[in-house]
Design an enzyme around this catalytic site. Structure first.
Site, PDB file in Angstrom:
ATOM      1  N   GLU A 147       1.207   3.903   1.865  1.00 35.30           N
ATOM      2  CA  GLU A 147       1.864   4.336   3.103  1.00 35.30           C
ATOM      3  C   GLU A 147       3.020   3.404   3.466  1.00 35.30           C
ATOM      4  OE1 GLU A 147      -1.303   3.845   2.565  1.00 35.30           O
ATOM      5  OE2 GLU A 147      -2.586   5.302   3.574  1.00 35.30           O
TER       6      GLU A 147
ATOM      7  N   CYS B 184      -5.715   2.577   5.744  1.00 36.26           N
ATOM      8  CA  CYS B 184      -6.416   1.353   6.150  1.00 36.26           C
ATOM      9  C   CYS B 184      -5.797   0.862   7.459  1.00 36.26           C
ATOM     10  CB  CYS B 184      -6.307   0.291   5.051  1.00 36.26           C
ATOM     11  SG  CYS B 184      -4.759  -0.667   5.085  1.00 36.26           S
TER      12      CYS B 184
ATOM     13  N   CYS C  98      -2.056   0.002   7.324  1.00 35.99           N
ATOM     14  CA  CYS C  98      -1.190   1.180   7.192  1.00 35.99           C
ATOM     15  C   CYS C  98      -1.201   2.024   8.461  1.00 35.99           C
ATOM     16  CB  CYS C  98      -1.621   1.992   5.985  1.00 35.99           C
ATOM     17  SG  CYS C  98      -1.309   1.105   4.444  1.00 35.99           S
TER      18      CYS C  98
ATOM     19  N   HIS D  49       0.864  -1.185   0.000  1.00 38.16           N
ATOM     20  CA  HIS D  49       0.000   0.000   0.000  1.00 38.16           C
ATOM     21  C   HIS D  49       0.902   1.236   0.000  1.00 38.16           C
ATOM     22  CE1 HIS D  49      -4.047  -1.759   1.629  1.00 38.16           C
ATOM     23  NE2 HIS D  49      -3.504  -2.531   0.719  1.00 38.16           N
TER      24      HIS D  49
END
Lengths: 154, 154
Positions: free
Chosen positions: B53, B81, B84, B51
């Site tokens: 991040e 999310c 993250c 992801h």
């Protein structure tokens, strides 16, 4: 559940401490075969995301050539932290087994429960302040996503 | 909060969709300078943990030669999310800013709220069943950790 795999995770975690890493390890098993293993290497690799489960998930996906752990079991030496639990939900294995509990980890100085607690708070009230900045273009990436016909969903 | 960095994250996220990635990007800023950037590359790299991040945190830590984002701000095109958010709590930046909300992400088909909901359930009751297996050696890794005098805490 194959107790030999859990033992292997526990032994790997113990051995990892001797190598200078954190006391955590994880194993990904598919069709009765361990296809990947991972141990905590946050400090050795300067990577705060290099928890055992994350390392094992990434390695298993590399081995499988896929971004999902379909049909896999994950054996963890300890109950996953929120980051790793989130990663497991994105990777979607079939089952997860763990030996030590979050309470055992907390007693050893790894207080994941702080993060579990933080996740339950509204963003602005967390220990690391999270600020929503309203921006008229905020949804533009999602509009581009919606407009792309050949997107690969995950 | 510097709106230019948030704009940069939003633009990077939009551009990432054109490159075949997911509609998310993040920027790590230290002392007014963007030291790392990351965009979602789950499908391109077969890595469910890739992801925006996570990618940005790993890159920023590589640049800093450290496993903590001390004194850094993180700008996210969208609210993180749970995976993250957990990673951010381990990386410990000073502040987090985000543009789109989890509701915007859900409307675009990214239902992180499912995972937020799962984290709040007891392990055995989650959509991916998590089983605690009591093992007499479960705490052995923590005993090795406690016994190691020169351990690097994280």
């Amino acid at each position: 559940m194959n107790p030999a795999f859990l033992q292997e995770a526990i032994e790997h975690a113990t051995e990892n401490v001797r190598r200078g890493g954190g006391p955590f390890a994880a194993l990904v098993v598919k069709a009765g075969v361990a296809i990947a293993t991972g141990a905590n290497c946050v400090t050795a690799t300067n990577d705060p995301t290099a928890h055992a489960e994350i390392v094992a998930i990434r390695e298993a996906c590399r081995v499988l050539g896929a971004f999902q752990l379909t049909g896999c079991d994950v054996y963890c030496s300890c109950e996953p932290c929120p980051m790793c639990l989130g990663a497991l939900f994105w990777a979607r294995p079939t089952r997860i087994f763990f030996a030590a509990t979050a309470q055992d980890a907390a007693a050893a100085g790894f207080d994941d429960s702080l993060i579990y607690h933080q996740l339950a708070l509204p963003p602005a009230g967390r220990a690391i302040p999270m600020t929503h900045v309203a921006d008229p273009s905020a949804r533009r990436p999602f509009q581009a996503w919606a407009a792309r016909p050949d997107k690969v969903r995950y």
